[in-house]
Scaffold this motif. Structure first.
Motif, PDB file in Angstrom:
ATOM      1  N   TRP A  43       0.856  -1.179   0.000  1.00 59.21           N
ATOM      2  CA  TRP A  43       0.000   0.000   0.000  1.00 59.21           C
ATOM      3  C   TRP A  43       0.888   1.224   0.000  1.00 59.21           C
ATOM      4  O   TRP A  43       2.095   1.128   0.208  1.00 59.21           O
ATOM      5  N   SER A  46      -9.399  -5.302   3.911  1.00 59.43           N
ATOM      6  CA  SER A  46      -9.896  -3.933   4.061  1.00 59.43           C
ATOM      7  C   SER A  46      -8.793  -3.040   4.624  1.00 59.43           C
ATOM      8  O   SER A  46      -7.859  -3.519   5.284  1.00 59.43           O
ATOM      9  N   GLU A  47      -8.925  -1.760   4.367  1.00 58.18           N
ATOM     10  CA  GLU A  47      -7.959  -0.801   4.904  1.00 58.18           C
ATOM     11  C   GLU A  47      -7.943  -0.858   6.430  1.00 58.18           C
ATOM     12  O   GLU A  47      -6.886  -0.776   7.053  1.00 58.18           O
ATOM     13  N   GLU A  48      -9.108  -1.040   7.026  1.00 57.42           N
ATOM     14  CA  GLU A  48      -9.207  -1.114   8.487  1.00 57.42           C
ATOM     15  C   GLU A  48      -8.468  -2.338   9.043  1.00 57.42           C
ATOM     16  O   GLU A  48      -7.734  -2.238  10.026  1.00 57.42           O
ATOM     17  N   LEU A  49      -8.633  -3.485   8.391  1.00 49.70           N
ATOM     18  CA  LEU A  49      -7.945  -4.701   8.835  1.00 49.70           C
ATOM     19  C   LEU A  49      -6.434  -4.560   8.665  1.00 49.70           C
ATOM     20  O   LEU A  49      -5.662  -4.918   9.559  1.00 49.70           O
ATOM     21  N   ARG A  93      -4.697  -1.759   8.606  1.00 42.24           N
ATOM     22  CA  ARG A  93      -4.227  -0.789   9.597  1.00 42.24           C
ATOM     23  C   ARG A  93      -4.159  -1.417  10.992  1.00 42.24           C
ATOM     24  O   ARG A  93      -3.200  -1.196  11.735  1.00 42.24           O
ATOM     25  N   SER A  94      -5.161  -2.223  11.352  1.00 43.78           N
ATOM     26  CA  SER A  94      -5.164  -2.817  12.692  1.00 43.78           C
ATOM     27  C   SER A  94      -3.980  -3.760  12.896  1.00 43.78           C
ATOM     28  O   SER A  94      -3.462  -3.871  14.002  1.00 43.78           O
ATOM     29  N   ASP A 110      -0.221  -2.101  14.659  1.00 42.76           N
ATOM     30  CA  ASP A 110      -0.232  -2.641  16.020  1.00 42.76           C
ATOM     31  C   ASP A 110       1.186  -2.559  16.604  1.00 42.76           C
ATOM     32  O   ASP A 110       2.147  -3.034  15.993  1.00 42.76           O
TER      33      ASP A 110
END
Length: 166
Positions: free
Chosen positions: A24, A138-141, A143-144, A148
């Motif tokens: 990304w 997903s972008e959220e997954l 990022r998480s 981390d």
């Protein structure tokens, strides 16, 4: 209770499990310019289970000159580092001993990689079983996992020059 471990300094390729690559691009927090990022991770499905995957990845990375949790390695300043990035025809090909992966990168990633002449790679030792190859992440997954603190601190980090054929 005991956990499976690899012997110090040894591992088998089967212990690494399914290794994958995802990329990304995003703005660098200090420089304000876009950066091309790559993340190498295992699904944790190695022959001896997830704990052995972490230990095996640590050994494999350190043997490749990528210390885990010890700061950033700049490949351009590290002669003989057996970690290479080739970018050609919309594909990023990352090569290390015991691992080669090809990833179709989006146009924004290509633009950032070519503009900066390098990509930032993070090699996670912590497994990420949710990011199965072939399924959208997903972008959220992303990022998480990638942001981390524990994942960051137990990973190897390397800035790789972008090379191409001709």
């Amino acid at each position: 209770m005991t956990s499976p471990r690899t012997a110090i300094g040894t591992f088998t390729p089967a212990q690494l499990g399914t290794l994958s690559l995802i990329g990304w691009s995003g703005e660098h927090p200090e420089g304000g310019h876009d950066v091309a990022f790559l993340l190498v991770y295992s699904l944790g499905d190695g022959s001896d289970g997830p704990a052995a995957v972490e230990a095996a990845l640590r050994v494999a990375l350190e043997r490749s000159g990528l210390p885990v949790g010890a700061g950033l390695v700049r490949a351009a300043e590290t002669p003989g580092l057996p970690v290479k990035l080739l970018v050609q025809a919309g594909q990023a090909v990352l090569t290390l001993p015991h691992f080669t992966a090809q990833y179709p990168v989006p146009p924004q990633w290509l633009a950032a990689a070519h503009e900066q002449g390098e990509a930032y790679a993070m090699f996670a030792t912590r497994p990420w079983p949710e990011a199965v190859p072939g399924r959208p992440v997903s972008e959220e997954l992303l990022r998480s996992f990638a942001a981390d603190e524990e994942v960051i601190m137990t990973s190897a980090h390397c800035v790789l020059p972008v090379r191409s054929l001709g």
